[in-house]
Design an enzyme around this catalytic site. Structure first.
Site, short mmCIF file in Angstrom:
data_model
loop_
_atom_site.label_atom_id
_atom_site.label_comp_id
_atom_site.label_asym_id
_atom_site.label_seq_id
_atom_site.Cartn_x
_atom_site.Cartn_y
_atom_site.Cartn_z
N ALA A 1 -2.12 -0.57 -5.93
CA ALA A 1 -2.98 -0.61 -4.75
C ALA A 1 -2.23 -0.63 -3.43
CB ALA A 1 -3.89 -1.84 -4.84
N ASN B 1 -0.30 -8.11 -8.45
CA ASN B 1 0.70 -7.15 -8.92
C ASN B 1 1.34 -6.40 -7.75
OD1 ASN B 1 0.67 -7.38 -11.84
ND2 ASN B 1 -1.41 -6.60 -11.77
N HIS C 1 -3.98 -5.49 1.90
CA HIS C 1 -2.55 -5.76 1.72
C HIS C 1 -1.82 -5.27 2.96
CE1 HIS C 1 -3.33 -6.55 -2.52
NE2 HIS C 1 -3.91 -5.37 -2.61
#
Length: 265
Positions: A117, A186, A216
């Site tokens: 991602a 992750n 993020h």
């Protein structure tokens, strides 16, 4: 001409269903879905037979992990020792340096990971070749319910459940955080793998009840420049702990391994 990759898919959840369906519909040239491995019945409509891990290793030359860090720890070395390649989606497992070293040494199968991602990993890898980065920061923001963990005490759980705005849940390094949030961070491991140093990457995990998107933010700096990447993904409706884009990142990695040419990979 490249031979068709015979793919065994481990996991039939939010990631596995998308990946398996695309493979079954021949949307990844050069890759064929041979089987699915899962500890639960797949139900009707599964696009490939459900086999045991041992049967998958006999029939496949590429195993795609889409079922969590535990699969990498339990089966990774055996997959590679059998001569089968392994594509890892749960990169958090690789923050265990002893495990990562054993996987790299296992062979003759080869191990790969997908960035999932987050973007910018190829640039961070390129910058790393110029020299180490001085500072790398990752801030991950998710819905509070997706971050609840068994190790949390009552005070922290109460803060998460009653939050009306952003709340810092935990801060640490990329060595520590993926272990504490095995299904949710992750990305921290992927950034650390690109940078080449688990301890350089400082991670802040934030819970926000208003986080309609999983966010993020990667900030990195060193002698050769400064870099900032920000992504905001819709969570997967079936599993809000992961982003909708993750299975498509896995498919892109699969396409590269299957020998697609003519594009920047």
């Amino acid at each position: 001409m490249n031979a068709t990759r015979k793919v065994g898919l481990v996991g039939w959840g939010a990631i596995g269903r998308v990946v398996g369906t695309a493979l079954a519909e021949h949307r990844v040239p050069g890759a064929e879905l041979v089987c699915v491995v899962d500890n639960r019945p797949l139900g009707e409509g599964a696009p490939a037979p459900q086999l045991s891990f041992d049967e998958a290793l006999e029939r496949c030359d590429l195993i795609v992990e889409a079922a969590g860090q535990g699969v990498v720890r339990e089966w990774g070395e055996r997959v590679l020792a059998s001569g089968t390649d392994l594509l890892i989606a749960s990169t958090g497992a690789l923050t265990d340096e002893e495990l990562a070293e054993r996987l790299l040494a296992a062979g003759p199968g080869r191990v790969y990971f997908t960035g999932g991602a987050v973007g910018g990993l190829d640039l961070l890898q390129a910058v790393r070749a110029l020299g180490p980065l001085d500072e790398v920061r990752l801030t991950t923001t998710k819905l509070p319910a997706t971050l609840e963990q068994p190790w949390m005490d009552d005070e922290l759980l109460s803060r998460l459940r009653t939050a009306t705005g952003p709340v810092e849940v935990l801060a640490g390094t990329a060595r520590d955080i993926p272990v504490r949030f095995p299904k949710s961070t992750n990305v921290a491991a992927s950034v650390a793998l690109a940078v080449g140093d688990l301890d350089t990457v400082r991670v802040q995990v934030v819970a926000d009840p208003g986080a309609h998107h999983t966010r993020h933010v990667v900030e990195a700096s060193g002698p050769h420049g400064a870099y900032r990447f920000e992504v905001a993904h819709l969570p997967d409706p079936g599993n809000p702990a992961t982003s909708q884009v993750v299975p498509y990142a896995v498919l892109r990695s699969l396409a590269a391994l299957a020998g697609r040419t003519g594009q920047i990979l």
